[in-house]
Write an enzyme that holds these catalytic residues in place. Sequence first.
Site, PDB file in Angstrom:
ATOM      1  N   ASP A 140       2.379  -4.777 -46.593  1.00  0.00           N
ATOM      2  CA  ASP A 140       1.510  -4.882 -45.425  1.00  0.00           C
ATOM      3  C   ASP A 140       1.092  -3.498 -44.951  1.00  0.00           C
ATOM      4  OD1 ASP A 140       0.123  -5.729 -43.225  1.00  0.00           O
ATOM      5  OD2 ASP A 140       1.870  -6.389 -42.081  1.00  0.00           O
ATOM      6  N   ASP A 349      -7.157  -3.707 -44.481  1.00  0.00           N
ATOM      7  CA  ASP A 349      -5.893  -4.407 -44.268  1.00  0.00           C
ATOM      8  C   ASP A 349      -5.536  -5.253 -45.479  1.00  0.00           C
ATOM      9  OD1 ASP A 349      -3.618  -5.342 -42.872  1.00  0.00           O
ATOM     10  OD2 ASP A 349      -4.706  -7.125 -42.245  1.00  0.00           O
TER      11      ASP A 349
END
Length: 467
Positions: A140, A349
């Site tokens: 992440d 992201d």
Amino acid sequence: MAAMVSPVLWCALLCCLYSVALGGKEHNFVVVPASSFEPEAACSTSVTSELPNRASVPLAHRHGPCVPSGASGKPSLAERLRRDRARANYIIRKASARTKTLSAGDASVPTFLGDSVDSLEYVVTLGIGTPPVQQTVLIDTGSDLSWVQCAPCNSAQCYPQKDPLFDPSKSSTFAPIPCSTDACKALSADSYDNGCTNATDGGASLCGYAIEYGNHAVTTGVYSTETLTLNAGVSVSNFSFGCGSNQHGPYDKFDGLLGLGGAPESLVSQTSSVYGGTFSYCLPPTSGSAGFLTLGAPSNSTADFLFTPMRHLSPELATFYVVTLTGISVGGTALDIPPAVFSKGMIIDSGTVITGLPKTAYAALRTAFQSAMSQYPLLPPSENGLDTCYNFTGNSSVTVPKVALTFSGGTTVDLSVPSGVLVEGCLAFRGESSDGSSGIIGNVNQRTLELLYDSGRGSVGFRSGAC
């Protein structure tokens, strides 16, 4: 009198001109088999090469057949996009709340830490402890503090996972971080601290961590150090991570999370003395293929990369990596979008699926894409939030226009077709409610590209066809 041109020569000339014209059009469109939109049942692995000064590990889709511990049941597209929307909304709220000037009485700040963990899609398998215990963790770029579930942990405290729990009592290199240390005090700045916990042996109090994600999933435990093994020849000593003793919420069988953000707690920041704060990854085109995660910059050459400047939204938001989008093209034609629309920047992201564009930019993209795909039936907008989805039933192949993103500095990146443009037959973009906030470049658009995050140079690089 002008010379006569033979019919044969005229035919050859016209055919040549037609071929050139058609070739120009075809260059901006890609014909793909309709089977490209079907899930793969077997894993087609790729090999990560061992390069000097770099450490690579295989990367896979968490719901695909390339996960070592086996794939878990894949949620429906509607459910994945519901979770994705929650994550994207949180990130945008967080970015907006920290970058605007609050007026008197304005207390609009994010409610939760982290983001919607169950929307994350890609995992790597690492070893933690001495001897190393295999753990499959989510990656992440929108989080910093890494964690795994730790034994002892019963069913009331932890969720089921496929690999054995990491047991710190069986590792010779595990060490809890005392509460009085600078490392523990630094958690407060990034909102990960959870006060002090009592040591089991009656010694000094230990540093507690806590993360609550946007979907109300919670992990708490002791902030600790351990040896992290990336592959057979590379390990990270004294890696700070969360040893989770209490997890609850909508978790789904993964073993923990690897934070790749820009704040001090992340793996990237902790290894900056060795790898220069540089890392890259390549997300595979399908859930049945593998990519890679690599720490360090290429030592030989970056000639294959196209670079654009990296920036951060603010010092308080060091987690997010931001680039400036300046234009979009569809089928080789640049869209008429005022550059000011992109002024707030785009957060790259790895955990968000669908790219969120400013309202004006998405409207232009949708119109151009639907025009280029007009030969295929357009499905009615559905509850999953995507409004450009197609019915390819009965087609053996599908012709898809290329979509390219242009970033500051003039860098233009062609997205992979179809994997970087469509997800299950839907255009992998959505429009935000206005033009006044940051956008997000989701992981579908990133597929097959090696994204090189070089904090030292302040740039992001793109290399096509990397996995």
